[in-house]
Design a protein around this motif. Structure first.
Motif, short mmCIF file in Angstrom:
data_model
loop_
_atom_site.label_atom_id
_atom_site.label_comp_id
_atom_site.label_asym_id
_atom_site.label_seq_id
_atom_site.Cartn_x
_atom_site.Cartn_y
_atom_site.Cartn_z
N PRO A 27 -18.36 29.26 49.16
CA PRO A 27 -18.16 29.03 50.60
C PRO A 27 -18.43 27.58 51.01
O PRO A 27 -17.69 27.01 51.82
N ASN A 28 -19.48 26.98 50.47
CA ASN A 28 -19.80 25.59 50.81
C ASN A 28 -18.75 24.62 50.31
O ASN A 28 -18.39 23.66 50.99
N ILE A 29 -18.25 24.86 49.09
CA ILE A 29 -17.20 24.00 48.55
C ILE A 29 -15.94 24.11 49.39
O ILE A 29 -15.29 23.11 49.72
N ALA A 30 -15.58 25.34 49.76
CA ALA A 30 -14.39 25.56 50.57
C ALA A 30 -14.47 24.84 51.91
O ALA A 30 -13.52 24.19 52.35
N SER A 31 -15.63 24.93 52.54
CA SER A 31 -15.81 24.27 53.84
C SER A 31 -15.78 22.75 53.71
O SER A 31 -15.14 22.06 54.52
N ASP A 32 -16.42 22.23 52.68
CA ASP A 32 -16.50 20.78 52.50
C ASP A 32 -15.16 20.16 52.14
O ASP A 32 -14.81 19.07 52.61
N LEU A 33 -14.37 20.85 51.32
CA LEU A 33 -13.10 20.29 50.86
C LEU A 33 -11.91 20.82 51.65
O LEU A 33 -10.75 20.54 51.31
N ASP A 34 -12.19 21.59 52.71
CA ASP A 34 -11.16 22.07 53.63
C ASP A 34 -10.10 22.92 52.92
O ASP A 34 -8.89 22.70 53.07
N VAL A 35 -10.54 23.88 52.14
CA VAL A 35 -9.64 24.87 51.53
C VAL A 35 -10.23 26.25 51.78
O VAL A 35 -11.37 26.39 52.23
N THR A 36 -9.46 27.28 51.50
CA THR A 36 -9.94 28.64 51.71
C THR A 36 -10.88 29.05 50.57
O THR A 36 -10.83 28.49 49.48
N VAL A 37 -11.69 30.07 50.85
CA VAL A 37 -12.58 30.58 49.81
C VAL A 37 -11.78 31.15 48.65
O VAL A 37 -12.12 30.99 47.48
N GLY A 38 -10.65 31.81 48.99
CA GLY A 38 -9.79 32.34 47.95
C GLY A 38 -9.25 31.26 47.03
O GLY A 38 -9.20 31.42 45.81
N THR A 39 -8.86 30.14 47.62
CA THR A 39 -8.37 29.02 46.82
C THR A 39 -9.49 28.45 45.96
O THR A 39 -9.29 28.12 44.79
N THR A 40 -10.67 28.36 46.54
CA THR A 40 -11.81 27.85 45.78
C THR A 40 -12.14 28.74 44.59
O THR A 40 -12.62 28.26 43.55
N GLY A 41 -11.86 30.03 44.72
CA GLY A 41 -12.10 30.95 43.63
C GLY A 41 -11.30 30.61 42.38
O GLY A 41 -11.64 31.04 41.27
N MET A 42 -10.22 29.84 42.55
CA MET A 42 -9.42 29.42 41.40
C MET A 42 -10.24 28.54 40.45
O MET A 42 -9.89 28.41 39.27
N LEU A 43 -11.31 27.93 40.96
CA LEU A 43 -12.16 27.11 40.09
C LEU A 43 -12.78 27.95 38.98
O LEU A 43 -12.92 27.49 37.84
N THR A 44 -13.14 29.19 39.29
CA THR A 44 -13.71 30.08 38.29
C THR A 44 -12.66 30.46 37.25
O THR A 44 -12.93 30.47 36.04
#
Length: 392
Positions: A27-44
């Protein structure tokens, strides 16, 4: 066990922390980099794919390097990837750093697994593997919750910087503690790469790799989606998520320690007893998830059983791939991470069913059941002791 094994485990701790830490930072990464949490999940997903591809690729590349140099290079690349990741404000760049870090981790683990077996007598591969994998289990006990707290207090970038800093003592330990002579001795008499890759045609090796992947898939299916079970089904506060993760990690450490003691000489009893208990445990966890005391107790038990059984099967991979001294670790690493990638994907499909948050736990039980059904007709082969190390 020799000191160099514990130095390798320190590096595995740092890398294992990075592998699992994103669960509390998305959630923090998504907010900081202005992307959705779902998109951030692609990092995993990117990290898991990098691990699967990187294990054989990096192990093959490192065949021409001295063992200590290979380990050091992988640690330094891993550290650099986290420095760049901590400093970037671009999500695509962060994605690239995760792939690079995964490739480095996969290469390190593949070489470390092979190196570990050269540091002990031939009948102690299981114990050596247990020491090495203890770095991962300690990461789930201390590293991941610690990283989550650090990210909450100081931002997600602080966690990335902390992982990078952990790589420094690991690198120093490799330089100071890992001998070169034994690794070089193995390299001098190693078979050709084609011969090592040909070992993958052996049905017994492929079977044990498959079973190891399935057990690890079950582990990650349940572990990945444990948080909503704790908060929604059991009705506990968010703080209890960290408690549950620590209990799972503590169980994992206990399980891999037991497996290390038994998997060399007595793999059969571990598989015969641990397999059915692990299968029963996942449905039991789903049924009793609304009772906090039972939930937390079973989380510990399932962590112990998962890593005892998984660690034993991965040890069998190293024995079965004894004729592939520079690639055996890659085969074991690939099997582990295929499971780590596939398990959560299977579990995610159950979330929209009537089972809801408990779906992943039922999926874990089903995966273990399938593994047991595959293994049962061939139980004598799978449970073979050290004699299976002789290549047929």
């Amino acid at each position: 066990m020799p000191l160099p094994l514990y130095l390798l485990a320190v590096a595995v701790f740092a890398m294992g922390t990075s592998e699992f830490m994103l669960a509390g930072l998305l959630p923090n990464i998504a907010s900081d980099l202005d992307v959705t949490v779902g998109t951030t999940g692609m990092l995993t997903s990117a990290f898991a794919i990098g691990m699967i591809v990187g294990a054989p690729l990096m192990a093959g590349l490192a065949r021409n390097w001295p063992g200590r140099s290979s380990l050091l290079r992988f640690v330094l690349v891993f550290m650099a990837a986290h420095v760049v990741g901590a400093a970037t404000s671009s999500f695509p760049v962060l994605m690239v750093t995760r792939v690079v870090a995964a490739l480095a981790y996969a290469g390190f683990l593949a070489v470390a697994l092979t190196t570990a077996t050269t540091l002990v007598s031939p009948d102690k591969k299981g114990r050596a593997l247990a020491v090495l994998l203890s770095g991962t289990t300690v990461a789930t006990v201390a590293g991941v919750p610690g990283g989550s707290v650090l990210g909450t207090l100081f931002g997600w970038r602080a966690t990335f910087w902390a992982v990078a800093a952990l790589c420094l003592p690991a690198a120093i330990g490799i330089v100071k503690g890992i001998p070169t002579r034994r690794v070089q001795k193995v390299a001098a008499g190693r078979p050709a790469l084609r011969s090592e890759l040909a070992q993958l045609k052996r049905p017994r090796l492929l079977l044990i790799m498959l079973l190891g992947a399935m057990v690890n898939a079950a582990t990650f299916a349940g572990f990945t989606f444990l948080a909503p079970v704790v908060t929604d089904t059991a009705g506990l506060g968010e703080l209890w998520i960290s408690v549950a993760l620590v209990l799972f990690g503590a169980g994992s450490f206990a399980g891999v320690t037991v497996a290390g003691r038994l998997s060399d000489q007595h793999p059969g009893p571990v598989i015969a007893v641990g397999g059915p208990l692990l299968f029963i445990g996942w449905p039991a966890l789903a049924v009793l998830a609304d009772k906090p005391a039972a939930l937390l107790a079973l989380v510990f038990v399932q962590g112990a059983l998962s890593f005892a059984l998984g660690g034993t099967l991965i040890t069998r991979v190293l024995y079965e791939a004894a004729a592939a001294p520079t690639m055996a670790g890659a085969y074991a690493t690939a099997a582990l991470n295929v499971g780590a990638a596939v398990g959560p994907l299977i579990a995610a499909t159950t979330l929209g069913t009537a089972a809801g948050n408990l779906g992943p736990l039922w999926a874990s039980g089903l995966l273990v059941l399938v593994a047991l059904l595959v293994a049962f007709p061939l139980r004598g082969v799978i449970a073979a002791g050290r004699s299976s190390e002789v290549v047929q």
